[in-house]
Write a protein that holds these residues in place. Structure first.
Motif, PDB file in Angstrom:
ATOM      1  N   HIS A 194       0.845  -1.191   0.000  1.00 43.61           N
ATOM      2  CA  HIS A 194       0.000   0.000   0.000  1.00 43.61           C
ATOM      3  C   HIS A 194       0.882   1.243   0.000  1.00 43.61           C
ATOM      4  O   HIS A 194       2.064   1.187   0.351  1.00 43.61           O
ATOM      5  CB  HIS A 194      -0.906   0.019   1.236  1.00 43.61           C
ATOM      6  CG  HIS A 194      -1.760  -1.200   1.365  1.00 43.61           C
ATOM      7  ND1 HIS A 194      -2.834  -1.443   0.544  1.00 43.61           N
ATOM      8  CD2 HIS A 194      -1.683  -2.264   2.214  1.00 43.61           C
ATOM      9  CE1 HIS A 194      -3.395  -2.588   0.878  1.00 43.61           C
ATOM     10  NE2 HIS A 194      -2.714  -3.116   1.894  1.00 43.61           N
ATOM     11  N   PRO A 195       0.318   2.378  -0.389  1.00 45.81           N
ATOM     12  CA  PRO A 195       1.080   3.632  -0.329  1.00 45.81           C
ATOM     13  C   PRO A 195       1.582   3.902   1.081  1.00 45.81           C
ATOM     14  O   PRO A 195       0.886   3.643   2.068  1.00 45.81           O
ATOM     15  CB  PRO A 195       0.060   4.685  -0.773  1.00 45.81           C
ATOM     16  CG  PRO A 195      -0.907   3.927  -1.622  1.00 45.81           C
ATOM     17  CD  PRO A 195      -1.011   2.566  -1.000  1.00 45.81           C
ATOM     18  N   VAL A 196       2.799   4.403   1.151  1.00 45.03           N
ATOM     19  CA  VAL A 196       3.439   4.701   2.426  1.00 45.03           C
ATOM     20  C   VAL A 196       3.503   6.205   2.604  1.00 45.03           C
ATOM     21  O   VAL A 196       3.831   6.933   1.658  1.00 45.03           O
ATOM     22  CB  VAL A 196       4.862   4.103   2.489  1.00 45.03           C
ATOM     23  CG1 VAL A 196       5.530   4.436   3.818  1.00 45.03           C
ATOM     24  CG2 VAL A 196       4.797   2.597   2.285  1.00 45.03           C
ATOM     25  N   SER A 197       3.195   6.682   3.799  1.00 43.75           N
ATOM     26  CA  SER A 197       3.256   8.120   4.058  1.00 43.75           C
ATOM     27  C   SER A 197       4.684   8.608   3.904  1.00 43.75           C
ATOM     28  O   SER A 197       5.626   7.970   4.381  1.00 43.75           O
ATOM     29  CB  SER A 197       2.767   8.433   5.477  1.00 43.75           C
ATOM     30  OG  SER A 197       1.425   8.025   5.633  1.00 43.75           O
ATOM     31  N   PRO A 198       4.882   9.741   3.220  1.00 49.31           N
ATOM     32  CA  PRO A 198       6.234  10.257   3.016  1.00 49.31           C
ATOM     33  C   PRO A 198       6.886  10.691   4.311  1.00 49.31           C
ATOM     34  O   PRO A 198       6.217  11.137   5.239  1.00 49.31           O
ATOM     35  CB  PRO A 198       6.021  11.461   2.089  1.00 49.31           C
ATOM     36  CG  PRO A 198       4.606  11.873   2.295  1.00 49.31           C
ATOM     37  CD  PRO A 198       3.851  10.607   2.607  1.00 49.31           C
ATOM     38  N   ILE A 199       8.205  10.507   4.390  1.00 45.93           N
ATOM     39  CA  ILE A 199       8.970  10.925   5.550  1.00 45.93           C
ATOM     40  C   ILE A 199       9.907  12.033   5.109  1.00 45.93           C
ATOM     41  O   ILE A 199      11.125  11.871   5.042  1.00 45.93           O
ATOM     42  CB  ILE A 199       9.775   9.756   6.159  1.00 45.93           C
ATOM     43  CG1 ILE A 199       8.862   8.552   6.365  1.00 45.93           C
ATOM     44  CG2 ILE A 199      10.401  10.146   7.476  1.00 45.93           C
ATOM     45  CD1 ILE A 199       9.587   7.313   6.832  1.00 45.93           C
ATOM     46  N   GLY A 200       9.332  13.106   4.635  1.00 45.01           N
ATOM     47  CA  GLY A 200      10.154  14.233   4.196  1.00 45.01           C
ATOM     48  C   GLY A 200      10.763  14.018   2.836  1.00 45.01           C
ATOM     49  O   GLY A 200      10.989  12.911   2.395  1.00 45.01           O
TER      50      GLY A 200
END
Length: 478
Positions: free
Chosen positions: A463-469
């Motif tokens: 699944h899409p992963v939340s960006p970490i900057g």
């Protein structure tokens, strides 16, 4: 003739349409510094002109595969042409582009490290072993093949020629990439062009009917071998080949700008597809039947077909130059196969390669092992190479699909060919004598189930992963 022209036209059109689409899905950043700027070391990370990077990439991937594979594929009939066109555009081009560009984004790392980032540490370790074995097989195949061709041309002892090619490979493996590879490959590229278009021109000017058989419903293989899955294993280079993913990082370390990726990686796959089309066409058009070509192969190897076609179509001198071009092709893949192996081992064991002593520490035992492998039967080596090669292409495509899915991008451009290659690899190993030797019908059904299971697992767990900057990616570095 018209069908051949249409096939070439589709490949070119694919570069300017689907290739552009794939590029946009990935999203190259022209302002982002590539590894040749950030990690320059005077040996493997070197800034080189784009035209030279393209030629090196093409010659790296265009070994015996887009010649021997298409010749063996031509035994099945004109279906091989369809696989070259569709495979190059929708599978091979995608595979090569992502293996190159993901390596660029990872600082020029080799393919096991890239795959490991998306499929986990277990996949990384498996790919390290898998890639080294594959590249070792490639290196050995690309020693024996040219040695036999040169022996036919000169009458010299095959083992003596093997020794000389080994020596060249060793030097090319340890010297900086711009010294031998970067210097000689433009010349080799000219030979490649002469050989490829010389064979095509010879067919036309000698009055051969191009592609006299266009019955796509008939399998004309003289040994009644099934098209599924064998054609897709046999004809790999020229359609899709996992070996290419081991070579792309070499040029990912030398490419100046991310916007050059489509030309260097996708474009070289399309160019190799054209080479494959010409050799499929030569095999189908030069011989009256698949049985006639099979008789030549059985008496020698695909190299005997190359020898006969070149000398007949181009005369003694032209045939000599053409065969010399065919000799050059595998040598320009064999040297980089060993170079890639050195770099994969160096990354695995954390051995810096800036100093020549550290390079020799890995290269010497590597070539000793390659020598012993070269003593094995060529046919057996090629058989294992075919399956392991396509297993690697499958894993790279799944890695590209995971990369895109995690970023909420259109992953289907990699997922669809990944599912297809999963079915191909499963069907082959289940029914092949080097695998489980199961009934063809049973293994084909099982392969569809396995490929479908892989797709379901992918859709469920990736699944899409939340960006970490950083630029909205999942990691901030890709």
């Amino acid at each position: 003739m018209l069908f051949f022209i249409a096939c070439v036209g589709l490949l070119i059109l694919g570069y300017f349409t689907y290739g552009v689409f794939v590029e946009r899905v990935f999203g190259p950043d022209p302002d982002r510094k590539t590894p040749c700027w950030t990690r320059e070391d005077g040996c493997d990370y070197i800034n080189m002109p784009t035209w030279k990077v393209f030629f090196i990439q093409l010659l790296d991937i265009a070994g015996l595969g887009p010649i021997f594979g298409p010749i063996l594929g031509a035994l099945y009939g004109p279906q091989a042409l369809l696989w070259v066109v569709l495979g190059s555009i929708f599978a091979g081009g995608v595979h090569d582009y992502f293996s190159g560009m993901l390596s660029v984004r990872k600082g020029g790392e080799s393919i096991p490290e890239v795959v490991g980032d998306f499929m986990g540490s277990t996949a990384r370790q498996v790919l390290r072993v898998f890639s080294v074995i594959l590249l070792l097989l490639v290196g050995v195949v690309f020693i024996l093949g040219p040695a036999k061709l040169l022996s036919n041309m000169t009458g010299l002892n095959v083992q003596l020629l093997v020794f000389f090619i080994f020596c060249y490979y060793f030097v090319a493996t340890i010297l900086p990439i711009d010294k031998i590879i970067g210097g000689l490959y433009p010349i080799f590229g000219a030979l490649l062009l002469f050989m490829t278009f010389g064979v095509l021109g010879g067919l036309i000017f000698n009055g051969y009917e191009l592609l006299p058989n266009l019955d796509f419903t008939a399998n004309v293989h003289p040994n009644d071998l099934p098209i599924w899955p064998l054609l897709f294993i046999t004809l790999s280079c020229g359609a899709i080949s996992g070996f290419h993913s081991t070579q792309s990082p070499l040029m990912a370390r030398c490419m100046r700008n991310e916007r050059n990726g489509r030309f260097v990686f996708y474009g070289s796959m399309i160019a190799e597809g054209v080479i494959a089309l010409i050799w499929v066409t030569a095999g189908v058009s030069f011989y009256e039947s698949s049985d006639a070509m099979q008789a030549v192969i059985a008496a020698g190897s695909p190299s005997a077909v190359v020898n006969e076609i070149c000398n007949t179509l181009l005369g003694t001198f032209g045939g000599f130059l053409a065969i010399l071009g065919v000799v050059i092709l595998p040598i320009t893949s064999g040297d980089t196969a060993f170079r890639s192996t050195r770099l994969i081992l160096a990354e695995s064991f954390k051995v810096d390669q800036a100093k020549i002593g550290k390079r020799l520490l890995i290269a010497i035992p590597l070539f000793v092992l390659a020598f012993f492998v070269s003593r094995a039967d060529f046919a057996i080596i090629w058989r294992y190479f075919g399956w392991s090669n396509q297993m690697l292409s499958m894993m790279v495509l799944w890695s590209a699909a995971i990369y895109l899915a995690q970023r909420g991008k259109l992953h289907w451009i990699a997922t669809v060919p990944a599912v297809f290659m999963t079915a191909v690899d499963a069907a082959f190993i289940l029914q092949a004598q080097i695998g489980f030797g199961l009934d063809a019908t049973l293994s084909n059904i099982a392969s569809v189930v396995i490929a479908g299971g892989a797709l379901v697992a992918f859709l469920r767990y990736v699944h899409p992963v939340s960006p970490i900057g950083g630029k909205g990616t999942a990691t901030g570095t890709l």
